[in-house]
Scaffold this active site. Structure first.
Site, PDB file in Angstrom:
ATOM      1  N   SER A 132     -77.031  54.839 -17.085  1.00 39.64           N
ATOM      2  CA  SER A 132     -75.716  55.629 -16.929  1.00 39.64           C
ATOM      3  C   SER A 132     -75.833  56.713 -16.202  1.00 39.64           C
ATOM      4  O   SER A 132     -77.029  57.298 -16.000  1.00 39.64           O
ATOM      5  CB  SER A 132     -75.171  55.732 -18.496  1.00 39.64           C
ATOM      6  OG  SER A 132     -74.205  56.810 -18.558  1.00 39.64           O
ATOM      7  N   TYR A 145     -77.169  59.518 -27.449  1.00 43.21           N
ATOM      8  CA  TYR A 145     -77.070  58.510 -26.546  1.00 43.21           C
ATOM      9  C   TYR A 145     -77.405  59.025 -25.249  1.00 43.21           C
ATOM     10  O   TYR A 145     -78.280  58.069 -24.587  1.00 43.21           O
ATOM     11  CB  TYR A 145     -75.421  58.275 -26.375  1.00 43.21           C
ATOM     12  CG  TYR A 145     -75.086  57.399 -25.107  1.00 43.21           C
ATOM     13  CD1 TYR A 145     -75.408  56.229 -25.110  1.00 43.21           C
ATOM     14  CD2 TYR A 145     -74.621  57.913 -24.003  1.00 43.21           C
ATOM     15  CE1 TYR A 145     -75.002  55.257 -23.924  1.00 43.21           C
ATOM     16  CE2 TYR A 145     -74.351  57.324 -22.822  1.00 43.21           C
ATOM     17  CZ  TYR A 145     -74.520  56.061 -22.796  1.00 43.21           C
ATOM     18  OH  TYR A 145     -74.451  54.944 -21.534  1.00 43.21           O
TER      19      TYR A 145
END
Length: 275
Positions: A132, A145
């Site tokens: 990401s 995360y």
């Protein structure tokens, strides 16, 4: 030559789109997810459904053993499965943080361990780890995360060097905003974990930012990422990293020029803009 791929998190979003792309490219594709009932449409398209729980080692072993028995090879592993567990670090139970790492990092690493013997025997293979833009920068209420994605980036870089002698390459995909179930899960967990704590006013504003982003034109369809994965798999010499969709290139470009403090202030202002 028949080519075989395993794609995790295949029941929706980027994983589902990637399965379809690799099927179109002529691969035998094993589509893996915890709930195989959500793989029926992919099975109808020619994929082979696999029940896979990234927190259950026996499930991982069985999946790779099945591929070895049925095809005798594994050319591509796409570690796509993952989720965003949001909330202030102080509020998120450590048990949930550990689960986040089990799914987003350790499950992917274990699949690499299991897939590599076949790839080494073939003297070729490609591992695609879906990270990401969150693996390059932080965000309030996303500490766990982002930690998993930073870790996946470091794991991928180290693994890529280890595999140089064996003809196996490791590619990192860094999506930006993508129109998938991810945002809804992150939004729900942030409000559940921190919506009524000392961080509540700030977490609720951040949740509104997620809502505004989801309703905007910024998120890209998951097919954008799937197409980049398809190109990375097909390339003779792929790049080590590919930015994909939803503002990813712009954000990564800005990070090269802004100091950490500048990035902190900018991200916080964006986070708290929806009052």
């Amino acid at each position: 030559m028949d080519r075989t791929a395993l794609v995790t998190g295949a029941s929706a979003g980027i994983g589902e789109a990637t399965v379809k792309r690799l099927l179109a490219d002529g691969y035998t594709v094993y589509a893996a997810a915890r709930r195989t009932d959500r793989l029926l449409s992919l099975a109808a398209a020619g994929a082979r459904p696999v029940a896979l729980d990234l927190t259950d080692d026996a499930s991982l072993v069985a999946a790779v053993e099945r591929i070895g028995i049925e095809t005798g090879r594994l050319d591509v592993l796409v570690n796509n499965a993952g989720y965003g567990s949001y909330g202030a670090l102080e509020d998120v139970p450590v048990e949930e943080a550990r689960r986040q790492f089990e799914v987003n990092l350790f499950g992917a690493a274990r699949l690499c361990q299991l897939a590599l013997p076949m790839m080494r025997a073939q003297k070729r293979g490609r591992i695609v780890n879906v990270s990401s833009i969150g693996g390059k920068g932080g965000e309030p209420f996303g500490a766990w995360y982002h930690a998993t994605k930073f870790a996946l980036e470091g794991l991928s870089d180290s693994l890529r060097m280890e595999l140089i002698p064996f003809g196996i390459d490791v590619v990192v995909i860094e999506p930006g905003a993508i129109r998938t179930e991810w945002g809804g899960i992150a939004h729900e967990s942030m409000l559940r974990m921190s919506g009524d704590t000392a961080y509540g006013p700030y977490a609720r504003r951040h949740a509104k930012m997620f809502e505004a982003a989801a309703a905007s034109k910024m998120p890209s369809p998951p097919e954008v990422v799937a197409d980049i994965i398809g190109r990375a798999v097909a390339a003779r010499r792929p790049r080590t990293r590919y930015a994909a969709g939803g503002g990813a290139r712009m954000i990564l470009f800005l990070q090269r020029f802004l100091t950490d403090r500048m990035q902190d202030r900018l991200m916080w202002r964006i986070s708290q803009a929806n009052r």
